[in-house]
Design a protein around this motif. Structure first.
Motif, PDB file in Angstrom:
ATOM      1  N   ASN A  62      33.413 -22.126 -35.920  1.00  0.00           N
ATOM      2  CA  ASN A  62      32.744 -21.765 -34.666  1.00  0.00           C
ATOM      3  C   ASN A  62      33.812 -21.461 -33.639  1.00  0.00           C
ATOM      4  N   ASP A  63      33.379 -21.002 -32.455  1.00  0.00           N
ATOM      5  CA  ASP A  63      34.379 -20.669 -31.433  1.00  0.00           C
ATOM      6  C   ASP A  63      34.261 -21.586 -30.219  1.00  0.00           C
ATOM      7  N   LEU A  64      33.964 -22.869 -30.507  1.00  0.00           N
ATOM      8  CA  LEU A  64      33.799 -23.826 -29.419  1.00  0.00           C
ATOM      9  C   LEU A  64      35.071 -24.619 -29.168  1.00  0.00           C
ATOM     10  N   GLY A  65      35.994 -24.561 -30.110  1.00  0.00           N
ATOM     11  CA  GLY A  65      37.238 -25.299 -29.925  1.00  0.00           C
ATOM     12  C   GLY A  65      37.158 -26.721 -30.450  1.00  0.00           C
ATOM     13  N   HIS A  66      35.992 -27.115 -31.039  1.00  0.00           N
ATOM     14  CA  HIS A  66      35.905 -28.445 -31.650  1.00  0.00           C
ATOM     15  C   HIS A  66      34.876 -28.393 -32.771  1.00  0.00           C
ATOM     16  N   ALA A  67      34.905 -29.428 -33.587  1.00  0.00           N
ATOM     17  CA  ALA A  67      33.988 -29.470 -34.731  1.00  0.00           C
ATOM     18  C   ALA A  67      32.623 -29.971 -34.296  1.00  0.00           C
ATOM     19  N   ARG A  68      31.584 -29.562 -35.044  1.00  0.00           N
ATOM     20  CA  ARG A  68      30.235 -30.100 -34.803  1.00  0.00           C
ATOM     21  C   ARG A  68      29.654 -30.559 -36.144  1.00  0.00           C
ATOM     22  N   LEU A  69      28.759 -31.557 -36.063  1.00  0.00           N
ATOM     23  CA  LEU A  69      28.227 -32.152 -37.290  1.00  0.00           C
ATOM     24  C   LEU A  69      26.706 -32.030 -37.334  1.00  0.00           C
ATOM     25  N   GLY A  70      26.214 -31.703 -38.530  1.00  0.00           N
ATOM     26  CA  GLY A  70      24.781 -31.763 -38.772  1.00  0.00           C
ATOM     27  C   GLY A  70      24.579 -32.422 -40.132  1.00  0.00           C
ATOM     28  N   GLN A  99      36.915 -36.815 -35.956  1.00  0.00           N
ATOM     29  CA  GLN A  99      36.600 -35.465 -35.521  1.00  0.00           C
ATOM     30  C   GLN A  99      37.789 -34.774 -34.873  1.00  0.00           C
ATOM     31  N   THR A 100      38.655 -35.544 -34.194  1.00  0.00           N
ATOM     32  CA  THR A 100      39.770 -34.908 -33.492  1.00  0.00           C
ATOM     33  C   THR A 100      40.751 -34.300 -34.469  1.00  0.00           C
ATOM     34  N   ALA A 101      40.715 -34.762 -35.714  1.00  0.00           N
ATOM     35  CA  ALA A 101      41.608 -34.208 -36.725  1.00  0.00           C
ATOM     36  C   ALA A 101      41.029 -32.968 -37.381  1.00  0.00           C
ATOM     37  N   LEU A 102      39.800 -32.656 -37.034  1.00  0.00           N
ATOM     38  CA  LEU A 102      39.135 -31.527 -37.692  1.00  0.00           C
ATOM     39  C   LEU A 102      39.253 -30.268 -36.855  1.00  0.00           C
TER      40      LEU A 102
END
Length: 151
Positions: A62-70, A99-102
């Motif tokens: 994605n282009d949010l700059g961080h990971a997201r989880l579902g 998450q910060t490592a992703l």
RNA sequence: AGAGCUGGCCAGGCAAUCGCUGUCCCGCAAGGGAUGGAGGAAAGUCCGGGCUCCACAGGGUAGGGCGCCAGGUAACGCCUGGGCGGCGCGAGCCGACGGAAAGUGCAACAGAAAGGAUACCGCCGAUGGCCCGCAAGGGCACAGGCAAGGGUGAAAUGGUGCGGUAAGAGCGCACCGCGCAGGUGGCAACACGCUGCGGCAUGGUAAACCCCGCCCGGAGCAAGGCCAAAUAGGGGCGCGACAGGUGUGACCCGCACUGCGCCCGGGUAGGCUGCUUGAGGGGAUUGGCGACAAUCCUCCCAGAUGAAUGAUUGUCCACGACAGAACCCGGCUUAUCGGCCAGCUCUUGCU
């Protein structure tokens, strides 16, 4: 200096993961979750799958700059509601910690059929998956960079 | 002390750190603070209600449910008390527990006979018959009588005793049992070692059809309501129709496209609501054997929506079962490591 000392302390504790378990303890606000059907559809539409005996993880940048989880924990995969809840909690917790490592990816974790949930096995398995996913993403980006450079 | 019965209760605790979520407060905001955050079954979805929308005059039919009696309740297939039957030494427990003298149906095997049925073995053979005998009498078991005994079966036309008889039989009598009518007690189911009548009947099965009595409209919170990008087509009003608007262009002409504006309506994505104050919890008093009810005081106790109550560490102990809210209540059923409290029963011992 401090980092080196930390690693030296951690090292004797036999094979704790290469991702530091508690670097910058993070929260789990709504921004890092997949919330709508569209979010999920986007990932299902075109994702890279990573599998293990316990779960399948789909990943799409994605282009949010961080990971997201579902998560997709089917009723048919885990019969009892208690197990479904437990699995979600373990996954969430694992993601929250690491998450910060992703990289900036939308991730969907899909449960595989099981009779009961083994919390320790699942936690270990997830840590491994995150590492694999992060590694694969880096490789791809490197490859893209190199092709761009060579072009 | 041991064995057991009944009713009720608890469901690991504490601390620290990191998270999630409802509400309130502070802050322009980012954020911060305070406080609440699964169960006794939240489960199965088997009953009963509330709440919504749809249908609806009343009655009947069909279909379904319930079924001893009386209470309780919003209601129930639930609960309480009582009756009856069964089990247990007992405390107690269990029971779809209306009707089989309205009708239809069903019953393997065995058995002589299984429904208003029957005589295999057996008993008798008084009476009639035959035989022996002068006779008294004896014999045969042909007619015939019997259902006591044996045997079959889940079940065989009441039981015991006495009389009676050829042998027998409610054939007669006594007691027990049964049925009907009455009486008494009870709101009733029902009970009665109260009275009379009847020699004795209606064998079972209605989670078989059926009959009788009572009850029941359908769908469900993805119910339903509101806001509302987009899109299709629609309605109304006003203005205009050699006009105007949009585009091209610095501008005009020109060229291209096109009625315009407002309102109503519609309803997809999405959002809000329904959504937690309720047949509510706790306490006291009163009424009731009790289920429960009334009155007063007091408390606010989950409300998520890709879906929250978790993770890690330490510590203590009897080492922690079954299991996770999704509109809400009342039940039932099923799952469940352990433990606590109260009342009661039986056995043994001591005073």
């Amino acid at each position: 200096m401090a980092v080196v000392a930390c690693c030296a302390l951690a090292a004797p504790k036999a094979g704790s993961g290469s991702l530091p378990e508690q670097r910058a303890p993070a929260g789990f606000p709504r921004a890092v979750r997949l919330l709508t059907r569209r979010d999920f559809a986007r990932v299902f539409d075109d994702a890279r799958p990573f599998g293990s005996a316990l779960v399948t993880v789909l990943a799409r940048p994605n282009d949010l700059g961080h990971a997201r989880l579902g998560m997709v924990i089917g009723k048919k995969k885990l019969r009892r509601a208690v197990d479904r809840n437990l699995m979600k909690r373990i996954i969430r917790e694992s993601f929250r910690r690491q998450q910060t490592a992703l990289p900036a990816l939308d991730l969907v974790v899909i449960a595989k059929p099981a009779k009961r949930v083994d919390r320790q096995r699942l936690a270990r398995d997830l840590a491994k998956q995150w590492r694999r996913i992060a590694g694969a993403h880096d490789d791809r980006r490197d490859a893209a960079d190199s092709t761009r450079r060579s072009a």
